[in-house]
Design a protein around this motif. Structure first.
Motif, PDB file in Angstrom:
ATOM      1  N   GLN A  28       0.834  -1.201   0.000  1.00  0.00           N
ATOM      2  CA  GLN A  28       0.000   0.000   0.000  1.00  0.00           C
ATOM      3  C   GLN A  28       0.872   1.257   0.000  1.00  0.00           C
ATOM      4  OE1 GLN A  28      -3.179   0.127  -0.607  1.00  0.00           O
ATOM      5  NE2 GLN A  28      -3.015   2.355  -0.585  1.00  0.00           N
ATOM      6  N   GLN A  29       2.004   1.211   0.717  1.00  0.00           N
ATOM      7  CA  GLN A  29       2.918   2.348   0.734  1.00  0.00           C
ATOM      8  C   GLN A  29       3.455   2.618  -0.677  1.00  0.00           C
ATOM      9  OE1 GLN A  29       6.311   1.840   3.324  1.00  0.00           O
ATOM     10  NE2 GLN A  29       7.063   3.934   3.023  1.00  0.00           N
ATOM     11  N   GLU A  56       0.876   4.186  -2.956  1.00  0.00           N
ATOM     12  CA  GLU A  56       0.751   5.626  -2.736  1.00  0.00           C
ATOM     13  C   GLU A  56       1.899   6.374  -3.396  1.00  0.00           C
ATOM     14  OE1 GLU A  56       0.458   6.003   1.491  1.00  0.00           O
ATOM     15  OE2 GLU A  56      -1.501   5.007   1.593  1.00  0.00           O
ATOM     16  N   GLU A  97      -4.249   3.613  -7.615  1.00  0.00           N
ATOM     17  CA  GLU A  97      -5.482   3.853  -6.864  1.00  0.00           C
ATOM     18  C   GLU A  97      -6.126   2.540  -6.399  1.00  0.00           C
ATOM     19  OE1 GLU A  97      -7.182   5.614  -4.806  1.00  0.00           O
ATOM     20  OE2 GLU A  97      -7.377   7.304  -6.195  1.00  0.00           O
TER      21      GLU A  97
END
Length: 737
Positions: free
Chosen positions: A7-8, A11, A16
């Motif tokens: 997830q890091q 980002e 998305e």
């Protein structure tokens, strides 16, 4: 642990997790898809320890590089930028030197701590801080260079600087409220009594002359990007080999200067056997790309031999013009010519060399030594394909000159495709720019219920930025050559693209965000420099706020009549309520013709091709189509655009010339500055040129017009339509302003 790391990275890379689909419902990206995309970028998504190291390296690179690769600003009086420094250096004096494009220089000094601290972090015990700074300096629009040095004049950092205008270019007449119209054509579809089985640049000149005489202000083209001369069945204009160079199939051989000097070429073309070949190519229902390309290359080989003998050998004025063209084309033209020459070489050896991945390994990268040796040894073969680009550019320029001299406000408007195919020149020559483990497409939407996979490897945003966006600069600039407007297909690509991991279906993709503000600034700069109006095809899944962003940047919207419906009652918006800053059209190359739409031919074809998940989906589409047709009738009768003898009940109304022309005239009275109509609808064709979501199932990009250009413009009914179109557009001048 790995989920958090993934997830890091998502980002960091703008991947998305959630989005709103084409029907306005919330949708979530499959977690496995995000992992697969990151893996394609080179991340060890199944090894937490290694992944942590990669994240650390990524962050270190961001913090230990003082300046970004490029700084972009719309302010010509101050340059704002961010600088990252170790905490111990925040008070160190830095000397800045701004080298302008014209050679002038500005100097000064700055200290990081004078700015505003925007972020800080710690890496391996060292604290880093990022400051936002601004230097007051007057700068012209253009491409400049910022250099920072320390107290002893050692260079600390450098960055490209791009100063862009607030908005893209719009012609004065359009700003004053003029309403322009013109046809949008697929150039290869054009039939004429003289072409070789595919529309060419001379047909384009004829079309421009006819449209101009009838009051039109532009002729819109499908993408005319370079395809594959030695793999002519790879025909999609939206899957090109290069978006910077031209498709040589559009060359009119007989219009080449050297053709008139080449006895061998003339003898070939005048022979009975060749004339018979051309007759068959012209009469064929579908474009025979292989036959056309073979005929043109056979003749062009002879034409080029004459060019070498009579021009290059004597270093004539024309030879010098060619060499200047090659010099201006630089490395990019060399890449294109070398690619085409190598592909021709391998195909002549019986290799199925559809693209560079199918070539012998030592030739699979432009930078390889074997390629350099081939270029040196086979210079004449390279020159041949450079010459073909020279000729294509020359003939496109000639067509645009006809438009200029006829007084057209826009003249030619070109079309920029979303990307290039996996076997393309652009990948072969710049592999680091593209992510080869994914392809671009679209999530399920109205046009493609199963989603679409276009087979186009995406450009990696981070890599493009590290190259100071030069690939985008070159792309925009080359596509604004010899035209007055540029349509950007799927303009959402400036904001985000739907990336599909290799081997997955289209619905298993994810949106990846691009630096839209930077790309719009570059687009505006090139638009103003080239005096080229920009149209953004903003259909499909469009996020909130993007329309306003594009409008503020001077990009014209793209409004398709069939999609302009009220969400409340399903009625069609009156064209007078369309945005002024827009191009309106009834249909597109991805949609049925007016006749095909009314007869539901596209739905029947979609069923035959297996495009719908189940019978219920098809029933819903038929019901919606019936409702759409009724609403269209309501609108046309309400605006008085069709005669009363046409029933107001759709159950009793078949497509007719009155209804067809009435729909076109209805849209002509609208407020949008630009109106594009299709030749197919003038001659009441029913077959589509392309069926989204298909490849070999339907002969996409091959369907010709059913009538010759000469016949079309000799038709009194069409002449009357065009006269009325012009009158209505003139009367709509200023509507909506």
């Amino acid at each position: 642990m790995i989920d958090t790391q993934i997830q890091q990275l998502c980002e960091i890379h703008g991947i998305e997790s959630n989005y709103t689909d084409a029907w306005g419902s919330p949708a979530t990206v499959v977690p496995e898809s995000k992992a697969k995309l990151l893996a394609a970028m080179g991340y060890a998504v199944s090894d937490a320890k290694k992944l942590a190291e990669q994240i650390k390296e990524k962050l270190a690179s961001q913090w230990q590089t003082p300046l970004p690769a490029v700084v972009i600003s719309r302010d010509q009086h101050a340059l704002a930028f961010e600088i990252s420094v170790a905490q111990t250096d925040v008070s160190a004096l830095l000397k800045w030197n701004l080298r302008l494009e014209d050679g002038a220089e500005h100097h000064g000094t700055v200290t990081p701590i004078e700015g505003h601290k925007v972020a800080e972090t710690e890496l391996d015990g060292q604290r880093y801080q990022r400051y936002a700074l601004s230097i007051q300096v007057d700068m012209p629009l253009g491409y400049h260079r910022l250099i920072l040095a320390n107290a002893i004049d050692e260079t600390v950092a450098e960055a490209s600087v791009i100063i862009a205008p607030r908005a893209c270019y719009t012609p004065k007449l359009v700003n004053e409220g003029a309403k322009l119209w013109g046809p949008s054509v697929q150039l290869y579809c054009l039939r004429s009594t003289r072409n070789w089985g595919v529309g060419d640049f001379t047909d384009l000149e004829f079309l421009i002359e006819q449209i101009s005489a009838k009051g039109g202000d532009f002729v819109g083209l499908n993408p005319i990007h370079a395809l594959y001369p030695s793999n002519p069945e790879s025909v999609s204009p939206y899957s090109p080999s290069s978006r910077r160079w031209l498709n040589i199939v559009y060359i009119d051989v007989t219009a080449v200067t050297e053709f008139e000097k080449s006895k061998d070429a003339q003898a070939l073309v005048d022979s009975d056997a060749f004339k018979h070949r051309l007759e068959l190519l012209r009469d064929a229902q579908w474009v025979d790309y292989t036959g056309v390309m073979e005929a043109k290359l056979e003749a062009l080989d002879l034409v080029f031999a004459t060019f070498k003998e009579q021009e290059l050998r004597r270093n004539t004025k024309r030879a010098r013009a060619f060499r200047a063209f090659v010099k201006e084309g630089g490395e990019s033209l060399l890449e294109q010519a070398a690619f085409d020459a190598l592909q021709r070489e391998f195909c002549s050896q019986g290799i199925n060399a559809w693209g560079w991945p199918a070539w012998p390994e030592e030739y699979q990268d432009f930078a390889n030594e074997s390629v350099a040796k081939f270029i040196k040894k086979e210079k004449s073969k390279i020159d041949f394909f450079s010459y073909l680009q020279f000729i294509a550019d020359e003939q496109l320029q000639s067509a645009n000159k006809v438009a200029d001299e006829s007084g057209m406000t826009l003249g030619i408007y070109r079309d920029l495709a979303v990307g290039v195919s996996e076997g393309s020149t652009e990948l072969w020559a710049n592999k680091s720019l593209y992510l080869q483990g994914a392809s671009v497409g679209a999530p399920p939407d109205i046009l493609g219920p199963l989603g679409q996979n276009w087979g186009l490897p995406p450009i990696e945003p981070d890599t493009a930025k590290q190259q100071a966006y030069q690939p985008f600069i070159d792309l925009f600039r080359s596509n604004m050559r010899h035209c007055g407007a540029l349509r950007i297909d799927h303009v959402m690509a400036l904001l985000r693209l739907w990336w599909i991991p290799a081997g997955e279906t289209a619905d298993k993709g994810a949106y990846i965000y691009y630096p839209i503000d930077d790309l719009l600034a570059i687009l505006a700069l090139e638009s103003v420099r080239n005096q080229c109006l920009i149209i953004g095809e903003d259909l499909g899944t469009v996020p909130d706020g993007i329309f306003e962003t594009l409008q503020e940047n001077g990009v014209y919207s793209y409004r398709v009549f069939f999609f302009e419906r009220s969400k409340e009652d399903g009625g069609f918006y009156a064209p007078q309520h369309y945005p002024v800053q827009a191009m309106a059209t009834l249909t597109t190359h991805d949609m049925p013709t007016l006749k095909g739409f009314w007869q539901c031919d596209d739905l029947l074809l979609g069923k035959e091709l297996g495009l719908y998940r189940d019978e219920d989906v098809l029933k819903t589409l038929y019901a919606d189509r019936h409702e759409s047709k009724q609403r269209i009738l309501d609108s046309l009768h309400g605006m008085g655009m069709i005669p009363d003898h046409i029933s107001k009940d759709v159950n009793w109304v078949a497509m007719s010339k009155e209804l067809n022309f009435g729909m076109q005239l209805h849209l002509a009275g609208g407020s949008s500055a630009l109106l594009a109509l299709q030749l197919e609808d003038w001659i009441e064709m029913d077959k589509p040129v392309n069926v989204p979501g298909t490849s070999s199932e339907y002969p996409n990009w091959r369907r010709k017009l059913s009538r010759n250009l000469e016949e079309i413009f000799a038709d009194n009914d069409i002449a009357s339509l065009l006269t009325e179109l012009t009158a209505i557009r003139h009367s709509a001048h200023g509507v909506g302003l």
